[in-house]
Design a protein around this motif. Structure first.
Motif, PDB file in Angstrom:
ATOM      1  N   CYS A   1      -3.084   0.531  -7.844  1.00  0.00           N
ATOM      2  CA  CYS A   1      -4.348   1.049  -7.549  1.00  0.00           C
ATOM      3  C   CYS A   1      -5.576   0.605  -6.807  1.00  0.00           C
TER       4      CYS A   1
ATOM      5  N   LYS B   1       0.601  -1.316  -0.260  1.00  0.00           N
ATOM      6  CA  LYS B   1       0.251  -0.099   0.445  1.00  0.00           C
ATOM      7  C   LYS B   1       0.413   1.227   0.506  1.00  0.00           C
TER       8      LYS B   1
ATOM      9  N   LYS C   1      -8.370   5.683 -10.340  1.00  0.00           N
ATOM     10  CA  LYS C   1      -6.954   5.998 -11.329  1.00  0.00           C
ATOM     11  C   LYS C   1      -6.677   5.137 -11.696  1.00  0.00           C
TER      12      LYS C   1
ATOM     13  N   CYS D   1      -5.045  -0.608  -3.899  1.00  0.00           N
ATOM     14  CA  CYS D   1      -4.863   0.511  -2.577  1.00  0.00           C
ATOM     15  C   CYS D   1      -5.549   1.393  -2.727  1.00  0.00           C
TER      16      CYS D   1
ATOM     17  N   TRP E   1     -18.396   8.846  -3.194  1.00  0.00           N
ATOM     18  CA  TRP E   1     -17.937   8.671  -4.572  1.00  0.00           C
ATOM     19  C   TRP E   1     -19.077   9.806  -5.762  1.00  0.00           C
TER      20      TRP E   1
ATOM     21  N   GLU F   1      -7.962   3.038  -4.762  1.00  0.00           N
ATOM     22  CA  GLU F   1      -8.288   3.622  -6.212  1.00  0.00           C
ATOM     23  C   GLU F   1      -8.856   3.859  -7.376  1.00  0.00           C
TER      24      GLU F   1
ATOM     25  N   LEU G   1       1.513   3.555  -2.497  1.00  0.00           N
ATOM     26  CA  LEU G   1       0.748   3.519  -4.054  1.00  0.00           C
ATOM     27  C   LEU G   1       2.087   4.956  -4.505  1.00  0.00           C
TER      28      LEU G   1
ATOM     29  N   CYS H   1     -13.244  11.869  -4.493  1.00  0.00           N
ATOM     30  CA  CYS H   1     -13.614  11.027  -3.275  1.00  0.00           C
ATOM     31  C   CYS H   1     -14.127  12.172  -2.341  1.00  0.00           C
TER      32      CYS H   1
END
Length: 605
Positions: free
Chosen positions: A326, A299, A334, A329, A592, A331, A301, A603
Motif C-alpha cells: 500500500c 501497482k 491504508k 502504491c 493530505w 496509499e 493494489l 487525499c
C-alpha cells in the motif's frame, strides 16, 4: 523403542527430570571391584534408549536434555565404547547451537568415523561458521578418513557461504567425482548452489545442462540464482520447466513470483498465477506472500488485496507485505490502517513492520502516529535494530522534529554509514545546514567512510547553507580522498551551491568541464539560480539544454516562465505558458488532511 522412553517429556526442566535408572551402582567401590562390575552390567541402561533420547534432544534443540544425557553417559563409560553414541551427542550439541561443546566432544572421541566428521562439518556450516567447517574438512582429510557424500555436500555448502572463490568448489567436486559420487544429484545440487552463490551463472547453467540427473532442487537452485539477480534468463528457465513438465513446488512458485516482482512484470505474473491455481499450492503462505508482493510491485493494489484475502494462515510477513505494498502504491494511510488491524488480530510485528510503519508516517508527516510507532518499538525491545532506527530518524526529520531524530541517532550503539547519511539529511532538510556539516565531519573523525549518497547529502547541506568553500573541499575530496567519481547529483548540488551564491559564470564553467554529458538536473539547477538572480540570458540557454533532453518536464517550463516574468518579459512568459498548455504538462496538486474524529486520512485532488 521401549514404552518408558516414548513416554518421557520432550523438554525436562532440569537434568533430574530425565528418568534414567539409578546409576549410583556404576560408581566402583574399591573393596569389591568384581562384584560391582557384574552389578553395573545388570543395572546400566543399554545404548539404544540413550540414542533415542539424544535424537529427541536434537529434534527439540534442548540443551538441558543434551547436557543431562552427556553427564549420564559419562558415568557408565558408554561413550568410550560406542561411536554412534558419540555421534548422536555431537549432533545434539550442534542442533542446540552449542558448537564449542560439539567440537569438544569430537576432539575427545577415541575413535571417529565419517559420520562424526560429517556431523561436525554440517553443524559448523549451518551455524554460519563456514571457514571453521572448511578447516575441519581439511583435518578430516589429514586424519586419513575418506569423506562420504554428506561431508562433501556440507563442505560445498560452506564454500557457498565463505568468500573463498569457486576454485575450492571445483576442487571438491572433482574429488567427489574421483571418489565415485559423480552421479549423485545431492552433490550436484550442492556444487550448483556454490557456483550460483558466487555469481558464476554461466558455469552453473553448463553444470545444470550437463548433469546426468536432476530433481526439483536442481531447478529451484538455478531459479533462485536468477531471481536473486533477476534477468530474463529466470523467466526462460521457468518456461522451460513448464515445457518439460517439471513438477514445480511451493518454493518454485514463490521464487519466480518474487523475481517477477523485482521487474514489476505483471504479464508474466498473471501467467504464473494461473499455473499456481492449477497446481494446488495456493494454500502455501510463502507462495501467497510472494503473489501479494508481485501484484503490489506492479501497482495493482486491488489484486494484491484480493491475493492477501485468499491466504488462509496469515503471518507477520503477509500483513507487513500488504502494508508495504500500500505504501508503494501511494496509499500510506491504508498502510497504517492495515498494520493496526494486524495488531488487533494478535500478530506480533517484526522489525520490518516497524520500519514500514515509520515510513508510512513519514509519507503522511504524521508526528503523532510516528511517536506511537516509536513507543511500540521501545515497548517490544526492538529499539536496537539499525533499520528501524534509520526509519525513525527519517520519519522524525520529515515530520519536522529534528531534535527527536537526533535523540534516536545518539541512542544507536551501531551507526553504519546509512545512519550518518540519514542524520545529515535530517538536518539539511530542516534548514540546519551547519549541524549537517558538523555531523559529516564527526563521521569522518570516527573513521566511517562516506558513500555516494552521503556526499550528495553534505553537498546539499552546503547548498542550503551557502557554504561555498566547504562545498568545494568536499567535492574535490570525492575522487582523491574517498575514491568516488562525482555523478550528476553531485554536480547538480555544486551548480545549485554556486548559483545561489551568485557565481553563475563559475557554475557554467563547472558544467562545461563535466566528464560526461550534463543531465536535466544540472541544467534545472542552473536555471533555478538564474531565476533567483535574474540572469535571463543564461536561463534561456539552460532551459534550451534541459528541454532538449526532456521536453515533458513541467519543472523546466515553470522555472523558465518565472525567470522571464521576473525580468518583466511578459510576452516570453506568456508564450511559455501557452506551450505548457498545448502539451498538457500541468499536473493536479494534492494535499493530505487527517480527520480529528476517526483519525482516518484522505487525499483531496
Amino acid at each position: 523403542m521401549p514404552d518408558g522412553v516414548a513416554a518421557m517429556p520432550l523438554r525436562p526442566r532440569s537434568p533430574a527430570a530425565v528418568r534414567l535408572p539409578p546409576l549410583a551402582a556404576s560408581v566402583e567401590p574399591r573393596a569389591f571391584p568384581a562384584a560391582t562390575t557384574s552389578q553395573q552390567q545388570q543395572q546400566c541402561l543399554p545404548p539404544c534408549p540413550y540414542a533415542a533420547l539424544l535424537q529427541r534432544s536434537a529434534a527439540t534443540a534442548d540443551p538441558c536434555l543434551a547436557a543431562a544425557l552427556h553427564a549420564a553417559l559419562l558415568k557408565p563409560r558408554l561413550l568410550a565404547s560406542h561411536v554412534f553414541l558419540h555421534n548422536h551427542l555431537l549432533i545434539a550439541y550442534f542442533k542446540c547451537r552449542l558448537p564449542h561443546l560439539g567440537l569438544r566432544v569430537l576432539d575427545e572421541m577415541p575413535r571417529r568415523n565419517a559420520v562424526s566428521w560429517s556431523a561436525a562439518i554440517a553443524g559448523l556450516t549451518q551455524g554460519d561458521r563456514a571457514r571453521d567447517a572448511l578447516a575441519l574438512f581439511r583435518r578430516m582429510r589429514l586424519a586419513g578418513c575418506p569423506p562420504n557424500e554428506f561431508a562433501l555436500a556440507s563442505a560445498l555448502g560452506a564454500i557457498s557461504l565463505a568468500p573463498v572463490g569457486t576454485g575450492h568448489a571445483r576442487q571438491l567436486y572433482a574429488l567427489s567425482v574421483r571418489l565415485g559420487f559423480g552421479s549423485s544429484v545431492f552433490l550436484t545440487n550442492a556444487f550448483l548452489a556454490a557456483m550460483a552463490r558466487h555469481l558464476q551463472l554461466e558455469d552453473a547453467v553448463r553444470l545444470f545442462d550437463g548433469a546426468s540427473a536432476r530433481d526439483i532442487v536442481s531447478w529451484n537452485t538455478l531459479l533462485a540464482a536468477f531471481a536473486r539477480h533477476w534477468s530474463v534468463q529466470g523467466w526462460i528457465l521457468w518456461r522451460r520447466m513448464v515445457r518439460e513438465a517439471v513438477g514445480a513446488d511451493g518454493f518454485s512458485f514463490s521464487t519466480i513470483l518474487s523475481g517477477l516482482a523485482v521487474t514489476a512484470s505483471l504479464a508474466g505474473g498473471l501467467q504464473v498465477h494461473a499455473q499456481l491455481v492449477k497446481s494446488g499450492f495456493c494454500d502455501d503462505v510463502c507462495v501467497g506472500n510472494s503473489l501479494v508482493e508481485m501484484y503490489m510491485k506492479s501497482k495493482c493494489l486491488a489484486d494484491g488485496v484480493m491475493a492477501f484475502a485468499e491466504i488462509r494462515c496469515k503471518d507477520v510477513v503477509s500483513w507487513t507485505g500488504l502494508a508495504a505494498g500500500c505504501l508503494h502504491c501511494g496509499e500510506p494511510a491504508k498502510a497504517i490502517g492495515i498494520l493496526g488491524q494486524m495488531m488487533l488480530d494478535g500478530v506480533m510485528p517484526n522489525n520490518y513492520t516497524f520500519a514500514t510503519s515509520a515510513n508510512a508516517c513519514a509519507s503522511l508527516t504524521d508526528l503523532d502516529e510516528g511517536r506511537k510507532v516509536h513507543g511500540y518499538v521501545i515497548k517490544l525491545g526492538d529499539d536496537s535494530d539499525v533499520g528501524v532506527n534509520n526509519a525513525l530518524i527519517d520519519m522524525y526529520a520529515k515530520c519536522g522534529s529534528v531534535a527527536c531524530a537526533h535523540k534516536v541517532f545518539q541512542s544507536m550503539q551501531q551507526r553504519p554509514v546509512i545512519s550518518w547519511t540519514a542524520m545529515i539529511m535530517a538536518f539539511a532538510h530542516n534548514g540546519r545546514a551547519r549541524e549537517a556539516v558538523e555531523v559529516f565531519d564527526d563521521m569522518l573523525l570516527r573513521g566511517v567512510a562516506p558513500n555516494r549518497v552521503t556526499l550528495v547529502c553534505v553537498l546539499y547541506a552546503c547548498s542550503q547553507g551557502g557554504f561555498v568553500d566547504e562545498g568545494w573541499i568536499y567535492f574535490n575530496a570525492m575522487k582523491d580522498k574517498f575514491g568516488i567519481q562525482p555523478g550528476e547529483d553531485h554536480y547538480a548540488c555544486m551548480v545549485d551551491l554556486l548559483g545561489k551564491a551568485g557565481q553563475i559564470e563559475e557554475a557554467e564553467e563547472l558544467i562545461s568541464g563535466m566528464p560526461f554529458r550534463p543531465g536535466v538536473l544540472v541544467w534545472q539547477a542552473l536555471l533555478g539560480a538564474c531565476h533567483l538572480h535574474g540572469n535571463e540570458a543564461v536561463g534561456r540557454r539552460a532551459a534550451e539544454h534541459a528541454l532538449a533532453l526532456e521536453n515533458d518536464d513541467p519543472s523546466t517550463y515553470m522555472l523558465l516562465c518565472n525567470t522571464l516574468a521576473g525580468q518583466h518579459d511578459w510576452d516570453g512568459a506568456r508564450s511559455v505558458r501557452v506551450l505548457m498548455g498545448s502539451q498538457t504538462l500541468k499536473l493536479p496538486g494534492s494535499s493530505w488532511f487527517q480527520s480529528m474524529s476517526d483519525r482516518s486520512q484522505a487525499c483531496i485532488r
